[in-house]
Design a protein around this motif. Structure first.
Motif, PDB file in Angstrom:
ATOM      1  N   UNK A  41      22.743  83.336 -16.862  1.00 40.28           N
ATOM      2  CA  UNK A  41      23.551  82.466 -15.860  1.00 40.28           C
ATOM      3  C   UNK A  41      25.051  82.443 -16.138  1.00 40.28           C
ATOM      4  N   UNK A  42      25.418  82.362 -17.505  1.00 41.73           N
ATOM      5  CA  UNK A  42      26.941  82.317 -17.775  1.00 41.73           C
ATOM      6  C   UNK A  42      27.504  83.254 -17.465  1.00 41.73           C
ATOM      7  N   UNK A  43      27.356  84.350 -17.750  1.00 42.75           N
ATOM      8  CA  UNK A  43      28.012  85.676 -17.540  1.00 42.75           C
ATOM      9  C   UNK A  43      28.138  86.089 -16.139  1.00 42.75           C
ATOM     10  N   UNK A  44      26.813  85.802 -15.399  1.00 44.45           N
ATOM     11  CA  UNK A  44      26.829  86.166 -13.946  1.00 44.45           C
ATOM     12  C   UNK A  44      27.706  85.103 -13.278  1.00 44.45           C
ATOM     13  N   UNK A  45      27.899  84.051 -13.649  1.00 43.18           N
ATOM     14  CA  UNK A  45      28.441  82.822 -13.092  1.00 43.18           C
ATOM     15  C   UNK A  45      30.127  83.389 -13.025  1.00 43.18           C
ATOM     16  N   UNK A  46      30.560  83.636 -14.315  1.00 44.75           N
ATOM     17  CA  UNK A  46      31.937  84.205 -14.727  1.00 44.75           C
ATOM     18  C   UNK A  46      32.091  85.235 -13.471  1.00 44.75           C
ATOM     19  N   UNK A  47      31.388  86.534 -13.731  1.00 43.83           N
ATOM     20  CA  UNK A  47      31.695  87.668 -12.864  1.00 43.83           C
ATOM     21  C   UNK A  47      31.769  87.397 -11.623  1.00 43.83           C
ATOM     22  N   UNK A  59      42.626  86.913 -12.375  1.00 44.77           N
ATOM     23  CA  UNK A  59      41.545  87.042 -13.333  1.00 44.77           C
ATOM     24  C   UNK A  59      41.915  87.098 -14.662  1.00 44.77           C
ATOM     25  N   UNK A  60      41.269  86.278 -15.526  1.00 46.38           N
ATOM     26  CA  UNK A  60      41.212  86.159 -17.008  1.00 46.38           C
ATOM     27  C   UNK A  60      40.736  87.504 -17.532  1.00 46.38           C
ATOM     28  N   UNK A  61      39.912  88.217 -16.950  1.00 41.32           N
ATOM     29  CA  UNK A  61      39.424  89.527 -17.749  1.00 41.32           C
ATOM     30  C   UNK A  61      40.082  90.891 -17.104  1.00 41.32           C
ATOM     31  N   UNK A  62      40.494  91.921 -17.689  1.00 38.09           N
ATOM     32  CA  UNK A  62      41.083  93.031 -16.900  1.00 38.09           C
ATOM     33  C   UNK A  62      40.184  94.017 -16.578  1.00 38.09           C
ATOM     34  N   UNK A  63      39.201  93.378 -15.743  1.00 33.96           N
ATOM     35  CA  UNK A  63      38.194  94.382 -15.141  1.00 33.96           C
ATOM     36  C   UNK A  63      38.543  94.337 -13.515  1.00 33.96           C
ATOM     37  N   UNK A  64      39.873  94.640 -13.144  1.00 38.52           N
ATOM     38  CA  UNK A  64      40.299  94.840 -11.945  1.00 38.52           C
ATOM     39  C   UNK A  64      39.356  95.433 -10.841  1.00 38.52           C
ATOM     40  N   UNK A  66      36.581  96.690 -11.128  1.00 35.22           N
ATOM     41  CA  UNK A  66      35.108  96.197 -10.948  1.00 35.22           C
ATOM     42  C   UNK A  66      35.162  94.970  -9.908  1.00 35.22           C
ATOM     43  N   UNK A  67      36.214  93.950 -10.267  1.00 37.21           N
ATOM     44  CA  UNK A  67      36.285  92.791  -9.297  1.00 37.21           C
ATOM     45  C   UNK A  67      36.838  93.120  -7.789  1.00 37.21           C
ATOM     46  N   UNK A  68      37.612  94.127  -7.803  1.00 44.48           N
ATOM     47  CA  UNK A  68      37.902  94.666  -6.221  1.00 44.48           C
ATOM     48  C   UNK A  68      36.899  95.367  -5.541  1.00 44.48           C
TER      49      UNK A  68
END
Length: 385
Positions: A41-47, A59-64, A66-68
């Motif tokens: 839950x925690x990680x899935x909610x964040x991503x 985005x506070x994590x540099x996984x741009x 992936x997020x895109x």
């Protein structure tokens, strides 16, 4: 190895078996992910929140990257979670193809295809069920490794630069792949020695690899997020490190890393426990746990690895590349995550009783490739012993 001829040389039977394997793997993965609700839950909610609802520049994590890519799941409306799983399935199949390419350098077609198939339907396929970057991360990582191993046959500046760019893209999927940079850099500089290769040529190749990595990681990061994309890990992980190095600066809620906000209660309890332990003690405990876990999962490959490294014959040069990749990863990549976990525990993340191995689990099938390809060398090693 000529990549263009890799599949051309396959006969009709091999093509049929390969296609059948991909179809069966696809069906297995579909059965694995359908009907599975959010679990981590925690990680899935964040991503999920970061990729679908936040602008990339925030985005506070540099996984741009992936997020895109996964921001596209918002177009599925209320079914965004199901669409995420379908994307994960595709990336797991790409991971299988990359693993096949690595294995094909050392094994027959059927052994390579079989190993790739069994790897992708193994428990590692569990990550296809989560709204997390692991499936995409595994796919990019295995191709980054394959590209570096191919430098033995493709000893050109452009290929080295392309391999670096591929790892730069991987860092934009999951920034933890930054720890792969020294591993693959050492492989290029010291281990992989193509014919007529000199220290100067290998240094140029390593520098080209580094240039490709930096240009692609920060160039694409800037395209996605502007100046906010010019970071190594992202503000979240950097604030975690800062909270460890500067405890006096972490007195408010806003200084708590975003990963910890979803588990506030456990964070407070874990922080109280972690305060009594030093970083070194936490690191050694984590490191021992990771090594024991890896030995339990893939320790059967260790004799073959030792036998390949001891045998200095020229015909085993390619296989020694894989053996050294395993050794260097155990010496650098795995300890980096043990230290990462120790810092996280000290910062309040409740990881004391868990081994977070998802950062390098894509290396476990590589160990089995080494174990299978180097099995015959064990008898050679056993004679002097």
């Amino acid at each position: 190895m000529n990549f263009k001829n890799l599949f051309k040389t396959a006969d009709t039977a091999q093509a049929i078996w390969g296609a059948t394997g991909l179809i069966l793997a696809f069906a297995w993965l579909q059965a694995k992910v359908i009907g599975v609700f959010p679990t981590v839950f925690q990680d899935e909610w964040i991503y999920s929140m970061h990729s679908r609802l936040l602008p990339l520049s925030d985005s506070p994590i540099a996984n741009f990257l992936y997020s895109w890519v996964y921001s596209g799941t918002s177009s599925c409306g209320l079914d965004f979670y199901s669409c995420t799983k379908q994307a994960n399935v595709i990336f797991m199949l790409i991971f299988a193809i990359g693993l096949y390419l690595v294995a094909r350098r050392y094994l027959s077609f059927y052994a390579s295809a079989g190993l790739a198939f069994f790897a992708v339907v193994s428990p590692i396929s569990t990550y296809a069920s989560f709204f997390m970057p692991e499936s995409m991360y595994f796919a990019f990582s295995i191709f980054s490794i394959w590209a570096v191993l191919e430098l033995r046959e493709r000893n050109t500046i452009w290929w080295a630069m392309g391999a670096g760019a591929l790892l730069g893209a991987t860092a934009l999927v999951k920034p933890h792949s930054l720890f792969l940079v020294p591993v693959l850099g050492l492989m290029i500089l010291v281990v992989i020695r193509p014919e007529s290769s000199t220290w100067i040529k290998r240094t140029i190749a390593a520098v080209s690899f580094g240039i490709g990595f930096v240009v692609f990681k920060f160039g694409l990061g800037f395209i996605f997020a502007g100046s906010a994309g010019l970071v190594w890990f992202g503000t979240s992980y950097e604030s975690t490190l800062n909270s460890v190095l500067n405890p006096s600066a972490t007195g408010s809620l806003f200084s708590v890393p975003v990963q910890n906000l979803a588990a506030a209660t456990e964070t407070v309890l874990a922080a109280e426990t972690a305060e009594t332990k030093g970083i070194i003690e936490l690191f050694l405990a984590q490191l021992g746990g990771h090594y024991l876990g890896l030995f339990a999962l893939a320790g059967i490959a260790v004799p073959a690895m030792v036998a390949v490294l001891v045998n200095r014959s020229a015909e085993l040069a390619k296989l020694r590349d894989l053996a050294w990749l395993t050794v260097i990863s155990l010496a650098i990549f795995v300890p980096a995550f043990a230290l990462f976990a120790a810092l996280a525990i000290n910062g309040g993340d409740p990881l004391q009783d868990r081994l977070v191995m998802r950062y390098y689990e894509f290396l476990i099938p590589i160990a089995f490739i080494l174990g299978i390809a180097g099995f015959k060398q064990i008898s050679t090693l056993s004679k002097p012993l």
